[in-house]
Design a protein around this motif. Structure first.
Motif, PDB file in Angstrom:
ATOM      1  N   GLN A   1       6.688  49.711  14.023  1.00 35.44           N
ATOM      2  CA  GLN A   1       6.236  49.370  15.501  1.00 35.44           C
ATOM      3  C   GLN A   1       5.510  48.074  15.349  1.00 35.44           C
ATOM      4  OE1 GLN A   1       7.027  50.233  18.420  1.00 35.44           O
ATOM      5  NE2 GLN A   1       5.491  50.016  19.946  1.00 35.44           N
ATOM      6  N   LEU A   2       4.607  48.018  14.344  1.00 34.91           N
ATOM      7  CA  LEU A   2       3.979  46.665  14.170  1.00 34.91           C
ATOM      8  C   LEU A   2       5.049  45.650  13.945  1.00 34.91           C
ATOM      9  CD1 LEU A   2       1.050  47.782  11.792  1.00 34.91           C
ATOM     10  CD2 LEU A   2       0.885  47.053  14.035  1.00 34.91           C
ATOM     11  N   ASN A   3       5.984  45.988  12.967  1.00 37.99           N
ATOM     12  CA  ASN A   3       7.147  44.770  12.862  1.00 37.99           C
ATOM     13  C   ASN A   3       7.754  44.449  14.185  1.00 37.99           C
ATOM     14  OD1 ASN A   3       6.594  44.802  10.030  1.00 37.99           O
ATOM     15  ND2 ASN A   3       7.995  46.483   9.427  1.00 37.99           N
ATOM     16  N   LEU A   4       8.291  45.571  14.764  1.00 36.44           N
ATOM     17  CA  LEU A   4       8.834  45.277  16.065  1.00 36.44           C
ATOM     18  C   LEU A   4       8.060  44.334  17.112  1.00 36.44           C
ATOM     19  CD1 LEU A   4      10.229  48.811  17.298  1.00 36.44           C
ATOM     20  CD2 LEU A   4      11.710  46.675  16.238  1.00 36.44           C
ATOM     21  N   ILE A   5       6.837  44.666  17.261  1.00 39.85           N
ATOM     22  CA  ILE A   5       5.850  43.837  17.865  1.00 39.85           C
ATOM     23  C   ILE A   5       5.811  42.359  17.444  1.00 39.85           C
ATOM     24  CG2 ILE A   5       3.455  43.433  18.725  1.00 39.85           C
ATOM     25  CD1 ILE A   5       3.217  46.581  18.637  1.00 39.85           C
ATOM     26  N   ALA A   6       5.593  42.066  16.142  1.00 36.69           N
ATOM     27  CA  ALA A   6       5.425  41.071  15.492  1.00 36.69           C
ATOM     28  C   ALA A   6       6.940  40.164  15.625  1.00 36.69           C
ATOM     29  CB  ALA A   6       5.288  41.083  13.958  1.00 36.69           C
ATOM     30  N   LYS A   7       8.102  40.480  15.531  1.00 41.11           N
ATOM     31  CA  LYS A   7       9.196  40.116  15.885  1.00 41.11           C
ATOM     32  C   LYS A   7       9.455  39.544  17.447  1.00 41.11           C
ATOM     33  CE  LYS A   7      11.689  42.244  11.874  1.00 41.11           C
ATOM     34  NZ  LYS A   7      12.731  43.175  11.504  1.00 41.11           N
TER      35      LYS A   7
ATOM     36  N   GLY B   1       9.297  35.261  21.441  1.00 45.14           N
ATOM     37  CA  GLY B   1       8.690  34.659  22.524  1.00 45.14           C
ATOM     38  C   GLY B   1       8.230  33.198  22.420  1.00 45.14           C
ATOM     39  N   ILE B   2       7.683  33.273  21.081  1.00 43.30           N
ATOM     40  CA  ILE B   2       7.064  31.861  20.826  1.00 43.30           C
ATOM     41  C   ILE B   2       8.248  30.848  20.499  1.00 43.30           C
ATOM     42  CG2 ILE B   2       5.631  30.326  19.233  1.00 43.30           C
ATOM     43  CD1 ILE B   2       4.056  32.136  20.795  1.00 43.30           C
ATOM     44  N   ASP B   3       9.221  31.108  19.862  1.00 43.44           N
ATOM     45  CA  ASP B   3      10.328  30.605  19.507  1.00 43.44           C
ATOM     46  C   ASP B   3      11.043  29.838  21.050  1.00 43.44           C
ATOM     47  OD1 ASP B   3      10.062  30.426  16.647  1.00 43.44           O
ATOM     48  OD2 ASP B   3      11.479  32.037  16.433  1.00 43.44           O
ATOM     49  N   PHE B   4      11.148  30.687  21.952  1.00 43.58           N
ATOM     50  CA  PHE B   4      11.813  30.359  23.369  1.00 43.58           C
ATOM     51  C   PHE B   4      10.759  29.732  24.178  1.00 43.58           C
ATOM     52  CE2 PHE B   4      14.834  33.873  22.127  1.00 43.58           C
ATOM     53  CZ  PHE B   4      16.183  33.191  22.630  1.00 43.58           C
TER      54      PHE B   4
ATOM     55  N   ILE C   1      11.725  28.151  27.407  1.00 42.62           N
ATOM     56  CA  ILE C   1      12.369  29.295  27.948  1.00 42.62           C
ATOM     57  C   ILE C   1      11.349  30.480  28.059  1.00 42.62           C
ATOM     58  CG2 ILE C   1      14.012  31.180  27.831  1.00 42.62           C
ATOM     59  CD1 ILE C   1      15.707  29.027  26.223  1.00 42.62           C
ATOM     60  N   ASP C   2      11.158  30.893  29.296  1.00 41.79           N
ATOM     61  CA  ASP C   2      10.389  32.081  29.554  1.00 41.79           C
ATOM     62  C   ASP C   2      11.043  33.406  29.737  1.00 41.79           C
ATOM     63  OD1 ASP C   2       8.554  33.950  30.609  1.00 41.79           O
ATOM     64  OD2 ASP C   2       7.874  32.958  32.420  1.00 41.79           O
ATOM     65  N   LEU C   3      11.093  34.086  28.815  1.00 46.84           N
ATOM     66  CA  LEU C   3      11.904  35.549  28.873  1.00 46.84           C
ATOM     67  C   LEU C   3      11.665  36.224  29.949  1.00 46.84           C
ATOM     68  CD1 LEU C   3      11.774  36.364  24.883  1.00 46.84           C
ATOM     69  CD2 LEU C   3      13.586  35.167  26.217  1.00 46.84           C
ATOM     70  N   TYR C   4      10.270  36.282  30.494  1.00 45.25           N
ATOM     71  CA  TYR C   4      10.135  36.947  31.792  1.00 45.25           C
ATOM     72  C   TYR C   4      11.166  36.474  32.938  1.00 45.25           C
ATOM     73  CZ  TYR C   4       6.158  39.376  29.470  1.00 45.25           C
ATOM     74  OH  TYR C   4       5.334  40.077  28.671  1.00 45.25           O
ATOM     75  N   GLU C   5      11.646  35.632  32.877  1.00 43.78           N
ATOM     76  CA  GLU C   5      12.497  34.929  34.028  1.00 43.78           C
ATOM     77  C   GLU C   5      13.871  35.414  33.917  1.00 43.78           C
ATOM     78  OE1 GLU C   5      11.144  33.553  36.497  1.00 43.78           O
ATOM     79  OE2 GLU C   5       9.255  33.127  35.761  1.00 43.78           O
ATOM     80  N   ASP C   6      14.269  36.015  32.863  1.00 41.46           N
ATOM     81  CA  ASP C   6      15.848  36.467  32.524  1.00 41.46           C
ATOM     82  C   ASP C   6      15.595  37.839  32.208  1.00 41.46           C
ATOM     83  OD1 ASP C   6      18.604  36.185  32.163  1.00 41.46           O
ATOM     84  OD2 ASP C   6      18.241  35.565  30.318  1.00 41.46           O
ATOM     85  N   LEU C   7      15.430  38.602  33.248  1.00 44.18           N
ATOM     86  CA  LEU C   7      15.664  40.116  32.931  1.00 44.18           C
ATOM     87  C   LEU C   7      16.975  40.584  33.637  1.00 44.18           C
ATOM     88  CD1 LEU C   7      11.792  40.660  34.272  1.00 44.18           C
ATOM     89  CD2 LEU C   7      12.693  40.558  31.856  1.00 44.18           C
TER      90      LEU C   7
ATOM     91  N   LEU D   1      12.062  43.760  25.843  1.00 36.29           N
ATOM     92  CA  LEU D   1      11.767  42.685  24.892  1.00 36.29           C
ATOM     93  C   LEU D   1      11.689  43.032  23.663  1.00 36.29           C
ATOM     94  CD1 LEU D   1       9.024  40.621  27.076  1.00 36.29           C
ATOM     95  CD2 LEU D   1      11.406  39.893  26.725  1.00 36.29           C
ATOM     96  N   GLY D   2      11.844  44.168  23.404  1.00 35.67           N
ATOM     97  CA  GLY D   2      11.822  44.665  21.803  1.00 35.67           C
ATOM     98  C   GLY D   2      10.672  45.311  21.219  1.00 35.67           C
ATOM     99  N   ARG D   3       9.622  45.511  22.344  1.00 33.52           N
ATOM    100  CA  ARG D   3       8.627  46.038  21.726  1.00 33.52           C
ATOM    101  C   ARG D   3       8.181  47.261  22.726  1.00 33.52           C
ATOM    102  NH1 ARG D   3       6.890  40.280  23.622  1.00 33.52           N
ATOM    103  NH2 ARG D   3       6.021  40.414  25.699  1.00 33.52           N
TER     104      ARG D   3
END
Length: 230
Positions: free
Chosen positions: A4-10, A15-18, A23-29, A189-191
């Motif tokens: 779970q820690l790895n999933l959250i980190a990734k 999100g930082i990369d985007f 790019i806001d990942l919350y805008e493409d749901l 978002l994978g977390r």
């Protein structure tokens, strides 16, 4: 727990990369989220700029002052976007996402901020001495974890905060329609959220470590305003 820690980190690294690319990942749901009957309520709160971490009530309760050390557990980008850079207290941040810590270091250098430290790691194992911090916060973090990890995080916060130090944290308000949308988004978002306790169970967990001074329901969460027992 490690998975779970790895999933959250990734997920937060992604999100930082985007975000660096605008790019806001919350805008493409996906449609199963945006078509959910509770989504308009979530969207309205987001448009109003409601941030769990940026609430005036948190700052008022913690009363950060120039001689205080503040620990932000699971800090995300609070230093950049929630006004923590303006607090008089000395800022220390902990986050599992290495790219979050990298971006914060860039921000600190660019703004020439005087802070304490930024540490990449888990909130349940920090490098700080006992009774090191006067005040602290852990907002928007515990929802990702099951009971065993949550208790470890509480024990660690108790270890590093001074007697009677003020601490703010939150847990999911599992019956809230807003949190139902949050769960769908975090899964996308994978977390995924893993919190598996009632508020009553959480209150019992807290009682050996912190005094509950008040609670407030905010945007699908329950915020706790605590005093550290020793």
């Amino acid at each position: 727990m490690e998975n779970q820690l790895n999933l959250i980190a990734k997920s937060y690294d992604r999100g930082i990369d985007f975000g660096r690319r605008g790019i806001d990942l919350y805008e493409d749901l996906p449609e199963h989220i945006t078509n959910h009957p509770n989504y308009p309520m979530f969207q309205r709160l987001k448009m109003e700029g409601l941030s769990d971490s940026g609430r005036k009530e948190i700052k008022d309760y913690l009363s950060p002052d120039i001689n205080m050390k503040f620990i932000d557990l699971g800090c995300c980008l609070n230093l950049m976007f929630n006004g923590y850079d303006k607090w008089l207290s000395t800022y220390h941040g902990v986050d599992i996402s290495s790219k979050t810590i990298q971006l914060l270091n860039e921000f600190v250098a660019k703004k020439k901020l005087a802070i304490g430290s930024l540490y990449c790691g888990s909130i349940h194992e920090t490098p700080f001495e006992e009774n090191y911090f006067d005040i602290g916060a852990c907002v928007g973090i515990l929802e990702y974890f099951e009971k065993d990890f949550v208790e470890k995080a509480i024990v660690e916060a108790h270890r590093i905060i001074k007697p009677y130090g003020s601490f703010v944290l939150d847990i999911p308000n599992v019956n809230s329609p807003v949190f139902q949308i949050t769960m769908l988004i975090e899964e996308h978002l994978g977390r995924p959220d893993k919190f598996n306790m009632s508020s009553q169970e959480f209150n019992v967990m807290l009682q050996d470590y912190f005094e509950i001074e008040k609670t407030e329901k905010v945007a699908g969460m329950i915020q706790y305003f605590l005093s550290c027992k020793k």
